[in-house]
Design an enzyme around this catalytic site. Structure first.
Site, short mmCIF file in Angstrom:
data_model
loop_
_atom_site.label_atom_id
_atom_site.label_comp_id
_atom_site.label_asym_id
_atom_site.label_seq_id
_atom_site.Cartn_x
_atom_site.Cartn_y
_atom_site.Cartn_z
CG ASP A 161 -7.85 4.53 -1.72
OD1 ASP A 161 -8.44 5.17 -0.82
OD2 ASP A 161 -6.65 4.15 -1.62
CG ASP A 172 -3.95 1.49 -1.59
OD1 ASP A 172 -4.21 1.95 -0.46
OD2 ASP A 172 -2.81 1.49 -2.09
CD GLU A 189 -10.29 7.98 -0.22
OE1 GLU A 189 -10.41 7.38 0.85
OE2 GLU A 189 -9.19 8.19 -0.78
#
Length: 274
Positions: free
Chosen positions: A57, A234, A141
């Site tokens: 992340d 996170d 991501e």
């Protein structure tokens, strides 16, 4: 080395050059430093073969949070260097255009910026190599960084809002090296990098899959309003990215892929996958 139309030029080796290199490129950076780059494509890093999947992340405060709980930060300028940069920017604003004083300030600013970029690049290289060696699959991501860092100034007729805050966020995103990290991962571990839809990954509880914006207590704390699960925000998002890549918890939660916008109770007649 011998450069056409220049002749023999001495340079300092920074690493060994593999055999078979036939071309090179000489460049001058903004800090006034000359570099020579030899054209060579290194071999990809082999997978460890452990079957391990890691979720990554990316953020501004924490450059890269791993699903293993590790928090990695891209090094920037030190506090003393930030103060010096601020003074140089003020000096540049007061200097007259075309003056020697302005040119001297611009060169000093360029050297500080280049130092920051060098540190970020070094961090990206070391981090991407470490991840490629430790994990078989690296899930990140799928962020559209170009759209995220677009200016918010607007036009004269329709000026933007919170322009200064948006500019600061853009600088933070670019300083974290989001794009560089994924690019180098794809080059070092081809076929082993999976890009995951980022929607709801930061709002989904990794323990019970409940989706709620209120669970994100702060930038660093995730506290699920449904089950009370607590984790670093996170790291929780990185675990969701990892589970999506691994295909975990899809059948167990009514066939809903992780990150969907609907909260749903698990179907009791189905067994978890994985």
């Amino acid at each position: 080395m011998k450069i056409p139309k220049v002749g023999l030029v001495r340079f300092r080796w920074s690493r060994a050059v593999p055999d078979g290199v036939k071309s090179l490129r000489v460049t001058l950076d903004r800090a006034g430093r000359w570099h020579v780059a030899f054209a060579a494509i290194p071999d990809p890093i082999p997978a460890p073969g452990t079957g391990e999947v890691v979720g990554v992340d990316r953020g501004v405060v924490v450059s890269a949070a791993l699903s293993t709980g590790e928090l990695l930060n891209s090094p920037g300028l030190r506090d003393t260097e930030k103060i010096r940069l601020l003074r140089l920017l003020r000096k540049l604003a007061r200097a007259q255009r075309g003056s020697n004083r302005r040119g001297k300030a611009k060169r000093a600013i360029a050297k500080l910026r280049a130092r920051e970029a060098d540190r970020r690049k070094d961090w990206v290289e070391k981090t991407s190599t470490d991840l490629a060696r430790r994990f078989d699959v690296i899930a990140v991501e799928h962020l559209k960084i170009g759209n995220m860092t677009r200016s918010a100034k607007g036009t004269v007729e329709a000026p933007g809002r919170n322009v200064r805050q948006k500019a600061g966020l853009n600088r933070g995103i670019l300083a974290a090296g989001w794009g560089q990290l994924v690019t180098r991962l794809e080059q070092k571990a081809p076929g082993r990098v999976q890009k995951i839809d980022p929607r709801y990954t930061s709002q989904t509880c990794n323990a019970c899959r409940h989706v709620a914006r209120e669970s994100r207590e702060s930038q660093a704390l995730f506290l699920c309003v449904a089950c009370g699960w607590q984790d670093h925000a996170d790291v929780n998002a990185a675990k969701n990215v990892r589970d999506t890549a691994a295909g975990h918890a899809v059948a167990a939660w009514g066939g809903r892929p992780l990150g969907g916008p609907v909260n749903r109770e698990p179907q009791r007649d189905l067994l978890p996958v994985g």
